[in-house]
Scaffold this active site. Structure first.
Site, PDB file in Angstrom:
ATOM      1  N   ARG A  72      21.055   0.180  -5.006  1.00 31.87           N
ATOM      2  CA  ARG A  72      22.365  -0.236  -5.423  1.00 31.87           C
ATOM      3  C   ARG A  72      22.025  -1.886  -5.516  1.00 31.87           C
ATOM      4  NH1 ARG A  72      22.639   2.199  -0.810  1.00 31.87           N
ATOM      5  NH2 ARG A  72      23.238   1.252   1.026  1.00 31.87           N
ATOM      6  N   GLU A 132      17.922  14.846 -10.887  1.00 38.52           N
ATOM      7  CA  GLU A 132      18.810  14.702 -12.060  1.00 38.52           C
ATOM      8  C   GLU A 132      17.771  14.206 -12.999  1.00 38.52           C
ATOM      9  OE1 GLU A 132      19.784  14.134  -9.310  1.00 38.52           O
ATOM     10  OE2 GLU A 132      21.990  14.418  -9.089  1.00 38.52           O
TER      11      GLU A 132
END
Ligand code: G6Q
Length: 543
Positions: free
Chosen positions: A272, A216
């Site tokens: 994260r 992406e």
């Protein structure tokens, strides 16, 4: 695994003893005040009231016993010592080092990391000040007014959430930084819509990717680059419009970004957990580097608390134990995050990744299957919106959903009278969930129709935590994020799983590539009939 600990049968027995007891009775008279005094904690500017939970003193004692039996103190020490706690990737998980002072002694795999952490922080400050002061110019000599962070998952959700939460410090608030835009999805709509409003001469792109291979982000980076070229920025002027945040220098160079314009981080920073690293460059640009460092300071304060407070007074530990209490002993499958604050509207999405990616696992550290359940489904939206939607289920649905209410007591950009209404709703929801509404109370309120009474009574006894802070500042937000990071780790320890890998995400990165090749005209691969038919259908339109 919790279910294998010696204390487990006692926890189950204890659950049978208290499951029919009503929380509202525990708040009768003076015992209510004692309960609040016993079940509240303060740390790093955060106030946690966990008294509206299905717990008594003995519950906490048993849960703490579980933490001891699971080896939590030693596991926590191993985390802070930089041991290879991410066993499947053989990596440390040292996000705490990213927010530590220069004199701290964090070591990854035995080697000190603070010099490199602070060297990158210093480069971030210099760059941030150059952009914000207008000294870094586009190739045509114009100052940068807009910055796009191209990244996804851990390279997007954290900085996006922080920039939203602290928007009052950015250009649209009182600051002077550039406008920040975040583009994550490979759906070209997102990038196209963002670019449509921008001037390439005044735009800077941060390509933010730990691996610098994520489909992406790389697709978006290539399209963004083409956009500049198509609008007259020469190839040799692109260096004024692209910087990279990554661990992969070779791939950054191969893309065409000079490593001199790359901000580095390291494999011991999980995606994260990375907003504290150079991944937070967008935060520094939008809010100023001092604000970014204040965010780090808030996280650091929570680290110190987590590391040193006794387990019984340790906020991440208590929250983590309550989480496993509901997930494993009460078998509650989901958990709701309800920030009563518009600026925290992205916090539930951030926590979804943090908790579900970290602890959505079915295998223990030694490769044995887990017995029992791990992470719940985490969901929620900013209050009071949720009240007009799914709170019905939380009040009267057939399953119980524990709720974390999060509320700043003041807010910098509200309007007169609004914040009291917001807080009133927040506190009222927690109170109603705990107390319920009895038939007697309904009758006293004038509801006499026997056909309606069963529908209008509320069982109550539904648990929640209340987490308050004076306001959302870089510091309090840093502490809040670190609180949930450590809570996630605590739960991972109780489940004996590796909270720091993400093979499910890695699989997603692999699966799409061959299908993408087919959709782009390549030879048909071998798939199940359903997938083949879907590919054929899409090929017919994509032609
Ligand atoms: C986070 C995950 C995942 C990751 C993204 C982006 O812990 O591993 O969300 O952050 O897939 O990866 P890159 O930063 O490598 O592009």
């Amino acid at each position: 695994m919790l279910n294998d600990l010696p204390v487990w049968p006692r926890l189950l027995q204890h659950h049978r003893t208290i499951r029919s007891l009503r929380m509202r009775d525990w708040f009768d008279g003076a015992q209510g005040e004692d309960r609040v005094a016993r079940f509240t904690l303060e740390a790093a500017g955060l106030y946690l009231d966990y008294s509206k939970n299905r717990i008594i003193e003995e519950t906490i004692g048993l849960l703490l016993q579980a933490a001891i039996e699971a080896g939590l103190p030693a596991r926590r020490d191993a985390l802070f010592a930089g041991e290879l706690v991410n066993v499947t990737e053989r990596r440390a998980a040292l996000h705490m080092a990213l927010r530590a002072g220069p004199d701290a002694d964090y070591r990854a795999d035995g080697k000190p990391v603070m010099p490199q952490v602070h060297a990158v922080l210093a480069r971030m400050r210099t760059f941030s000040e150059q952009i914000r002061d207008g000294n870094w110019r586009g190739h045509g000599g114009q100052p940068i007014t807009d910055v796009i962070n191209l990244g996804i998952g851990g390279s997007d959700l954290g900085p996006r959430m922080v920039c939203r939460a602290l928007a009052h410090l950015s250009v649209s608030g009182t600051g002077k930084g550039p406008r920040l835009h975040f583009v994550s999805n490979v759906d070209g709509t997102e990038l196209a819509e963002t670019l449509a409003a921008l001037d390439p001469q005044r735009t800077l792109v941060i390509v933010c990717s730990k691996t610098f291979t994520t489909l992406e982000t790389m697709a978006n980076a290539h399209s963004a680059r083409q956009w500049f070229v198509d609008r007259g920025v020469p190839e040799d002027g692109l260096s004024r419009h692209f910087v990279a945040v990554s661990t992969n220098t070779d791939a950054v160079r191969a893309f065409g970004i000079d490593p001199a314009n790359m901000f580095e981080f390291w494999d011991w920073v999980g995606g994260r957990f990375s907003l504290w690293s150079a991944v937070g460059l967008s935060i520094s640009l939008a809010l100023g580097h001092d604000a970014f460092e204040a965010l780090l300071a808030g996280g650091r304060e929570m680290d110190e608390h987590f590391r040193s407070a006794p387990l019984a007074e340790n906020m991440p530990v208590i929250l983590g134990l309550l989480g496993v209490w509901y997930r494993n002993v009460w078998c509650m499958p989901t958990a709701c995050i309800a920030p009563y604050s518009t600026v925290l509207e992205l916090f539930p999405a951030f926590l979804q990744q943090l908790e579900m990616e970290s602890n959505g696992k079915s295998v223990q550290l030694d490769g044995e299957p887990v017995r029992g359940d791990t992470a719940p489904v985490v969901w929620g939206t900013a209050g009071t919106n949720g009240q007009h939607a799914y709170f019905q289920l939380i009040h009267q649905g057939s399953q119980i959903v524990p709720v974390d209410f999060i509320a700043p007591l003041s807010t910098p950009r509200s309007l007169p009278g609004h914040h009291a209404k917001l807080l009133a709703n927040c506190f009222a929801q927690a109170e109603a969930l705990m107390r319920g509404r009895s038939e007697e109370e309904l009758r006293r309120a004038g509801v006499l129709d026997p056909a309606r009474i069963p529908h209008m009574r509320f069982e109550g006894n539904r648990p929640s935590n209340m987490l308050l802070m004076d306001n959302i500042t870089p510091r309090s937000l840093g502490a809040l994020i670190a609180l949930y990071e450590h809570r996630t780790f605590v739960q991972g320890v109780l489940w004996n799983i590796n909270s720091f890998d993400q093979w499910g995400v890695e699989l997603g990165k692999l699966l799409a590539r061959p299908i993408e090749a087919e959709l782009s005209g390549g030879e048909a691969g071998s798939h199940d009939a359903s997938t083949s038919a879907l590919i054929e259908r899409a090929r017919a339109v994509l032609k």
